[in-house]
Motif scaffolding. Sequence first.
Motif, short mmCIF file in Angstrom:
data_model
loop_
_atom_site.label_atom_id
_atom_site.label_comp_id
_atom_site.label_asym_id
_atom_site.label_seq_id
_atom_site.Cartn_x
_atom_site.Cartn_y
_atom_site.Cartn_z
N SER A 135 47.86 21.42 39.46
CA SER A 135 47.77 21.87 37.81
C SER A 135 46.29 21.86 37.64
O SER A 135 45.37 20.56 38.29
CB SER A 135 47.78 19.97 37.69
N THR A 137 44.19 22.93 34.37
CA THR A 137 43.61 23.75 32.98
C THR A 137 42.54 24.75 32.39
O THR A 137 42.33 25.50 33.86
CB THR A 137 43.14 22.78 32.22
N HIS A 159 48.94 27.14 34.17
CA HIS A 159 49.33 25.19 33.99
C HIS A 159 49.56 25.24 35.82
O HIS A 159 49.19 24.26 36.02
CB HIS A 159 50.43 24.61 33.56
N SER A 160 49.81 26.29 36.42
CA SER A 160 49.81 26.27 38.10
C SER A 160 49.12 27.08 38.59
O SER A 160 49.72 28.08 37.65
CB SER A 160 51.02 25.25 38.65
N PRO A 183 54.00 23.94 32.03
CA PRO A 183 53.50 22.49 31.99
C PRO A 183 54.42 21.87 33.10
O PRO A 183 54.22 20.97 34.14
CB PRO A 183 52.47 22.17 30.62
N ASP A 184 55.63 22.08 33.23
CA ASP A 184 56.08 21.13 33.26
C ASP A 184 56.54 21.55 35.05
O ASP A 184 58.22 20.92 35.12
CB ASP A 184 57.46 20.34 32.60
N PRO A 186 55.09 22.42 37.85
CA PRO A 186 53.51 22.65 39.14
C PRO A 186 54.28 23.30 40.18
O PRO A 186 55.48 22.91 40.76
CB PRO A 186 53.16 21.55 39.20
#
Length: 221
Positions: A135, A137, A159-160, A183-184, A186
């Motif tokens: 994770s 940013t 995001h990953s 984002p969902d 990783p």
Amino acid sequence: VRAQGAAERRDGKTVRLYGAFQDITERKRAEEVQRKNAERAAMLAEISQSLAEVTSDPRATLDLIARRVTELIGDTTIIRLVSKDSLYLDPVAIHHPDPASLEHMRELYASVRLGVNEGFAPRIFQTRQALLLPSITTEQIRATIEPRLWPLVDLYSIHSLITAPLRSQGRIIGLLTVMRLQPDKPYTAEDRDFLQDLADRAALALTNAWLFTEMEQRVTE
């Protein structure tokens, strides 16, 4: 959880229950791990075969690596090779499933050279192991690089991320990076290990392609 049991009844009514409960969660988890390992072993064998077929062409080898890694792990793959003066990591292959995004990324990345002492590169060169950031940013990535490189991370929201060293003949010849733009989803430790396996095979194939090209040139001369 699996339940097994019986009931004792009197006059049509249940008066006692006998039962045993068995937790099958661990067994199912182990079966899932075995299934994924078998799938990834098959993927590694398949990509090794594909790389062997283009081993005489360094450019084709790089493009194949970037495309297949994106297909197997996603969402975007970037390959950087150490420059001849060992000061930079030059982008040599990029793949994104969307053609328009791919063209835009190629133009942007081609205009910027990443120093071997910038970003996460120093840590990877020191440990010689893949770096997993499940994770992350945009601000965190910006904090590790110079402002001139910010357009690279501002292009898409990352995001990953996983970056694996391309290890060949005792040295690191480049870095193989994959980025998740969702984002969902990783990356996991299993993804990191799988990418390192891919990177080792890719480094070997690329080294063989360079040697083959060098041999052809000598024969021609």
